[in-house]
Design a protein around this motif. Structure first.
Motif, PDB file in Angstrom:
ATOM      1  N   LYS A  85       2.394 -64.107  -8.713  1.00 26.51           N
ATOM      2  CA  LYS A  85       3.362 -65.180  -8.886  1.00 26.51           C
ATOM      3  C   LYS A  85       3.065 -66.300  -7.896  1.00 26.51           C
ATOM      4  CE  LYS A  85       8.260 -65.987  -8.337  1.00 26.51           C
ATOM      5  NZ  LYS A  85       9.506 -65.364  -7.972  1.00 26.51           N
TER       6      LYS A  85
ATOM      7  N   GLU B  99      14.133 -70.408 -11.462  1.00 29.12           N
ATOM      8  CA  GLU B  99      14.325 -69.524 -10.313  1.00 29.12           C
ATOM      9  C   GLU B  99      15.010 -70.250  -9.158  1.00 29.12           C
ATOM     10  OE1 GLU B  99      11.151 -65.989  -9.898  1.00 29.12           O
ATOM     11  OE2 GLU B  99      10.352 -67.963  -9.406  1.00 29.12           O
ATOM     12  N   GLU B 100      14.623 -71.496  -8.925  1.00 37.05           N
ATOM     13  CA  GLU B 100      15.258 -72.282  -7.865  1.00 37.05           C
ATOM     14  C   GLU B 100      16.735 -72.494  -8.155  1.00 37.05           C
ATOM     15  OE1 GLU B 100      12.764 -75.767  -7.679  1.00 37.05           O
ATOM     16  OE2 GLU B 100      11.123 -74.652  -6.722  1.00 37.05           O
TER      17      GLU B 100
ATOM     18  N   VAL C 109      18.662 -70.504 -10.044  1.00 35.15           N
ATOM     19  CA  VAL C 109      19.323 -69.203  -9.928  1.00 35.15           C
ATOM     20  C   VAL C 109      19.498 -68.812  -8.459  1.00 35.15           C
ATOM     21  CG1 VAL C 109      19.020 -66.729 -10.390  1.00 35.15           C
ATOM     22  CG2 VAL C 109      18.669 -68.387 -12.220  1.00 35.15           C
ATOM     23  N   ALA C 110      18.528 -69.154  -7.621  1.00 32.53           N
ATOM     24  CA  ALA C 110      18.614 -68.814  -6.200  1.00 32.53           C
ATOM     25  C   ALA C 110      19.839 -69.442  -5.540  1.00 32.53           C
ATOM     26  CB  ALA C 110      17.346 -69.255  -5.477  1.00 32.53           C
TER      27      ALA C 110
ATOM     28  N   ASP D  29      25.800 -64.650  -5.281  1.00 29.89           N
ATOM     29  CA  ASP D  29      25.340 -63.307  -5.632  1.00 29.89           C
ATOM     30  C   ASP D  29      26.313 -62.668  -6.609  1.00 29.89           C
ATOM     31  OD1 ASP D  29      23.036 -63.318  -4.114  1.00 29.89           O
ATOM     32  OD2 ASP D  29      24.003 -62.487  -2.344  1.00 29.89           O
TER      33      ASP D  29
ATOM     34  N   LYS E 222      23.545 -63.379 -11.503  1.00 29.28           N
ATOM     35  CA  LYS E 222      22.386 -63.852 -10.751  1.00 29.28           C
ATOM     36  C   LYS E 222      21.265 -62.828 -10.820  1.00 29.28           C
ATOM     37  CE  LYS E 222      20.880 -65.443  -6.204  1.00 29.28           C
ATOM     38  NZ  LYS E 222      21.317 -65.838  -4.847  1.00 29.28           N
ATOM     39  N   ALA E 223      21.589 -61.557 -10.649  1.00 30.65           N
ATOM     40  CA  ALA E 223      20.573 -60.495 -10.684  1.00 30.65           C
ATOM     41  C   ALA E 223      19.918 -60.414 -12.064  1.00 30.65           C
ATOM     42  CB  ALA E 223      21.200 -59.149 -10.302  1.00 30.65           C
TER      43      ALA E 223
ATOM     44  N   LYS F  97      17.666 -63.504 -12.565  1.00 26.52           N
ATOM     45  CA  LYS F  97      16.470 -63.376 -11.726  1.00 26.52           C
ATOM     46  C   LYS F  97      15.484 -62.385 -12.342  1.00 26.52           C
ATOM     47  CE  LYS F  97      15.065 -62.416  -6.996  1.00 26.52           C
ATOM     48  NZ  LYS F  97      15.482 -62.073  -5.651  1.00 26.52           N
ATOM     49  N   ALA F  98      15.967 -61.274 -12.840  1.00 24.75           N
ATOM     50  CA  ALA F  98      15.098 -60.262 -13.455  1.00 24.75           C
ATOM     51  C   ALA F  98      14.425 -60.800 -14.722  1.00 24.75           C
ATOM     52  CB  ALA F  98      15.898 -58.997 -13.770  1.00 24.75           C
TER      53      ALA F  98
ATOM     54  N   LEU G 110      13.847 -64.002 -15.490  1.00 24.84           N
ATOM     55  CA  LEU G 110      12.888 -65.038 -15.101  1.00 24.84           C
ATOM     56  C   LEU G 110      11.614 -64.420 -14.531  1.00 24.84           C
ATOM     57  CD1 LEU G 110      15.372 -67.601 -13.549  1.00 24.84           C
ATOM     58  CD2 LEU G 110      13.910 -68.003 -15.538  1.00 24.84           C
ATOM     59  N   GLU G 111      11.768 -63.397 -13.707  1.00 24.21           N
ATOM     60  CA  GLU G 111      10.603 -62.725 -13.132  1.00 24.21           C
ATOM     61  C   GLU G 111       9.741 -62.084 -14.218  1.00 24.21           C
ATOM     62  OE1 GLU G 111       9.895 -59.014 -10.160  1.00 24.21           O
ATOM     63  OE2 GLU G 111      11.217 -60.609  -9.434  1.00 24.21           O
TER      64      GLU G 111
END
Length: 175
Positions: free
Chosen positions: A3, A111-112, A114-115, A119, A123-124, A127-128, A130-131
């Motif tokens: 990444k 990702e930015e 979502v960051a 929390d 969000k989790a 993030k998952a 997007l990853e």
């Protein structure tokens, strides 16, 4: 390609586009320092000028990736994935290259965004998803940056396209 490497390559791409280098000319909100640019030596053998003569698709490269919602990210990723899928189904994987780099920029911007979220399970989940999308699209992009003639970009896309769609669907359910 990790990444971080993918992100670095996107930054290099942005730096080259600002210098108006033909091929892979993508506008980006990503910034790269002069030191990072000097350290990049294209040891992968990929010449960004080698596909300058083909269409990078219908997406608009001069727009903001300052997303206000996950739905905006999903909409752009969906359109870029359609473009990538079309080029792959037409057996023209090099034509998907611009869209692959663009989707990377979109996912990093996602990702930015979502960051900055509080929390939560939302969000989790975002993030998952997007990853997973970054990993899948990076795997396809890697096939276009190799000198190994046995690597099949169309085959790799076909391997991950269900995972890509699943992640898009999961991401669209977040908010």
């Amino acid at each position: 390609m990790t990444k971080t490497t993918f992100t670095f390559c996107l930054g290099i791409l942005a730096a080259f586009s600002l210098a108006i280098v033909p091929g892979c000319g993508q506008s980006s909100t990503t910034t790269v320092s002069e030191t990072e640019t000097a350290e990049h030596d294209h040891e992968d053998g990929h010449d960004h000028g080698d596909h300058a003569g083909h269409d990078h698709g219908d997406h608009d490269d001069d727009h903001s990736h300052d997303f206000k919602s996950i739905d905006e990210v999903v909409a752009e990723v969906t359109e870029l994935n359609k473009e990538i899928a079309k080029h792959m189904s037409d057996s023209n994987p090099s034509y998907a290259h611009g869209a692959l780099h663009h989707v990377g920029e979109v996912l990093i911007a996602g990702e930015e965004m979502v960051a900055k979220m509080d929390d939560s399970e939302t969000k989790a989940a975002a993030k998952a998803s997007l990853e997973s999308l970054i990993n899948d699209f990076t795997a396809v992009d890697d096939t276009l940056h190799t000198s190994d003639e046995n690597v099949d970009p169309v085959g790799k896309y076909n391997e991950v396209k269900e995972s890509i769609q699943k992640s898009i669907d999961e991401l669209s359910g977040v908010e």
